[in-house]
Motif scaffolding. Structure first.
Motif: not given
Ligand SMILES: Cc1cc2nc3c(=O)[nH]c(=O)nc-3n(C[C@H](O)[C@H](O)[C@H](O)COP(=O)(O)OP(=O)(O)OC[C@H]3O[C@@H](n4cnc5c(N)ncnc54)[C@H](O)[C@@H]3O)c2cc1C
Length: 609
Positions: A547-563
């Motif tokens: 998921a492209m969501v903030p790390l604090s929400m359990g995200g895996v990639v940032d808005s540039n699609l970087k892990v």
């Protein structure tokens, strides 16, 4: 160009892309527009240019068996994954097809081409913190960029709005057109849906997809063939020397180098015929292995929840617990109706040899007719439009009460609020009401009988599943547990939709449709509950596991699609959706990949074309 396993390993690449599917080929083709950029693509399936099973549209919709087609369920094209036993389906497992061929799932899908609602993408940008690039208006240029759109002809059973053209692009790779063949049930079904209160929508592609609308399809209208990542992105560019494709190779690990806190990928390991090779990437590794296999590969490489990895003795490179979580899918339920003798449906291809030969000849000579069939009705609807506002509010009250005691991750809390807001506002669909003019859903189709199957997709489920490794053998399949129907609302909404469908198909306008006994005998709430749990499958839109969501929400990639936490690994595939959308998803996957390619070009100063 294509390479052999050892040749591929010896080459120098700027980017290595894992997965030559929908998103992977899109990115690879865009990056290699610059002849100085070298891209290597690793694909497990084979390259099958001109294969009629892929390209003849009707083979995606097999008469007599809407659950399995010439493609899904066939080991030549499909990975043949299945779900774990689902308590929500009374313990049954279901097939979860995924394309294993150059082009990936775009080679085996059902060729429906739709976009989601503005409200849905705007959440990606605001609520999930990804910025304006990922809003509806930020994605619109990329929806257009992927398309080579042809307006509908006069035989479409629906009027289109003059603004439809402005929603579409005409310079892109994927040929998009509208159905040129309809069965004799579709026009009356469209009329009856409007009589029952669904709105008529002449342009579903500028942010409001709801209602009865013209349905696009990714078919080349001149050649009458499926347009997909394999024949529309890769094939025209297959001669590029800087675009190297390796087929029949399964990536088993991303290779990392850790220097202090910096973790960077140096290359990818892959297996061909039992031998393991390693290829190097000087700039980035791009993982486009799809919603099930991208998290699988990350975990095999030591990136994921370290407790899960430890069970399989995989050393942790980066503890990233969001990997493989947040799995969402669109289930579908339905029912079969039989029609009076003489009704033309796709079943005529099955039992009427004269009709079949005539249609085969028409296809060969003019690329038209029943063999170009793609679904003509696939209407996203709000719950209000089926059951009214009072009933929607009552159902929402029950749902909210259930969710108040349902365990939720921080991401689910945010998603649920967003879904409840959309449900209440009615600015996004919760169901898609469609049909396939063929039988077999409720059991074997009778020889001389014409059927139509109502296909009801559930597009904003609340249940969340996961996909994880289940073995240290890198070639073993991942364990896929979608957790279907954990939230009772999901069954309740289906009961309402099935009851509505019964009124729709047996209405005077449609005329003569008879519900098959397995469905028409269902009367009590308990019977409906059992029916839904017994007759639900996947419509194959899994998303969300990177998921492209903030790390604090359990995200895996940032808005540039970087892990998160890795220097140079991006995920570009359907797994990055933060939350699902209310229609079919391939068009959005192409738009993500087109946008992703531009993000990479900006990051590395690669010439844009
Ligand atoms: C049967 C079916 C019907 C569908 N119908 C529709 C529809 O009508 N309309 C619509 O919009 N959407 C539809 N979809 C969904 C849509 O096609 C997918 O969501 C989309 O194609 C996914 O794109 P992707 O790039 O994420 O993954 P994919 O296109 O699946 O690409 C992943 C690629 O990675 C390869 N791969 C995976 N792991 C490895 C590995 N370890 N090493 C090497 N290669 C690997 C795979 O072989 C595959 O080629 C359907 C999907 C299916 C399966």
């Amino acid at each position: 160009v294509e390479a052999t396993a050892s040749d591929f390993a010896s080459q120098k690449f700027d980017f290595v892309v894992v997965g030559g599917g929908t998103a992977g080929l899109t990115v690879a083709v865009r990056l290699t527009e610059d002849p100085n950029i070298r891209v290597g693509v690793i694909e497990a399936g084979q390259y099958r240019p001109g294969d009629p099973v892929i390209e003849v549209p009707q083979s995606a919709v097999a008469p007599g068996n809407p659950n399995g087609t010439a493609l899904a369920g066939n080991p030549t094209y499909d990975w043949l994954f299945t779900s774990t036993p689902q308590p929500g389906f009374n313990g049954a497992s279901i097939p979860l097809p995924r394309g294993k061929v150059v082009g990936g799932s775009s080679a085996i899908n059902e060729i429906v081409w739709q976009r989601g609602a503005k409200a849905e993408y705007d959440l990606w940008s605001t609520t999930f913190g990804n910025g304006p690039r990922w809003s509806f208006s930020g994605l619109l240029p990329y929806f257009r960029k992927a398309e080579n759109w042809t307006p509908p002809g006069s035989n479409l059973p629906l009027q289109v709005s003059p603004s439809l053209a402005s929603a579409h692009g005409t310079q892109g790779q994927i040929s998009v057109s509208y159905t040129s063949f309809t069965s004799s049930v579709e026009k009356p079904l469209i009329q009856a849906a409007v009589q029952l209160g669904l709105k008529y929508n002449g342009n579903p592609d500028l942010g409001d997809p709801t209602g009865v609308a013209p349905i696009g399809r990714n078919v080349d209208p001149v050649k009458g063939i499926r347009s997909y990542a394999g024949n529309s992105y890769y094939e025209p560019n297959a001669a590029r020397k800087n675009l190297v494709l390796l087929t029949g190779a399964q990536a088993t690990k991303i290779v990392f180098k850790t220097t202090g806190k910096n973790i960077s990928a140096t290359g990818v390991q892959y297996v061909v015929g039992g031998t393991t090779y390693t290829v190097n990437a000087t700039k980035e590794v791009i993982v486009s292995a799809g919603t099930f296999q991208t998290p699988h590969l990350l975990e095999l490489s030591g990136v994921g929840n370290k407790t899960i990895l430890a069970q399989y003795n995989i050393p942790s490179v980066l503890d990233l617990p969001g990997v493989g979580q947040n799995l969402m899918d669109h289930p579908f339920t339905g029912s079969d109706f039989s029609f009076p003798p003489g009704t033309l449906t796709l079943d005529s291809l099955r039992f009427n040899a004269t009709f079949r030969t005539e249609q085969q000849n028409l296809y060969t000579s003019q690329h038209k007719g029943a063999l170009t069939y793609t679904p003509a009705i696939n209407s996203p609807v709000t719950l209000q439009s089926l059951v009214g506002t009072a009933e929607t509010n009552a159902m929402m009250k029950n749902l909210t009460a259930f969710l108040s005691t349902f365990p939720q991750t921080p991401l689910q809390k945010v998603q649920y609020q967003a879904q409840l807001d959309m449900l209440k506002a009615g600015d996004a669909p919760f169901l898609v009401m469609g049909e396939l003019p063929t039988g077999g859903f409720l059991g074997p189709a009778d020889f001389n009988t014409s059927y139509t199957t109502a296909v009801i997709m559930q597009v904003h489920p609340f249940s969340r599943g996961s996909v994880h490794i289940g073995s240290s053998d890198p070639l073993a399949a991942p364990i896929i547990n979608p957790h279907y129907f954990e939230v009772p609302f999901e069954v309740d909404i289906y009961v309402k939709a099935l009851q509505w469908t019964q009124r729709w198909f047996t209405s005077k306008t449609v005329g003569g449709a008879v519900h098959l006994p397995a469905a028409s005998d269902v009367k009590t709430d308990a019977q409906w509950d059992t029916y839904v749990r017994t007759h639900t499958q996947s419509v194959n839109h899994p998303i969300g596991t990177s998921a492209m969501v903030p790390l604090s929400m359990g995200g895996v990639v940032d808005s540039n699609l970087k892990v998160y936490g890795l220097q140079n690994v991006r995920v570009i595939d359907a797994g990055i959706f933060p939350l699902t959308i209310g229609t079919v998803i391939q068009q959005t996957v192409y738009a993500i990949a087109e946008q992703g390619a531009d993000i990479i070009k900006e990051a590395w100063n690669i010439k844009a074309y």
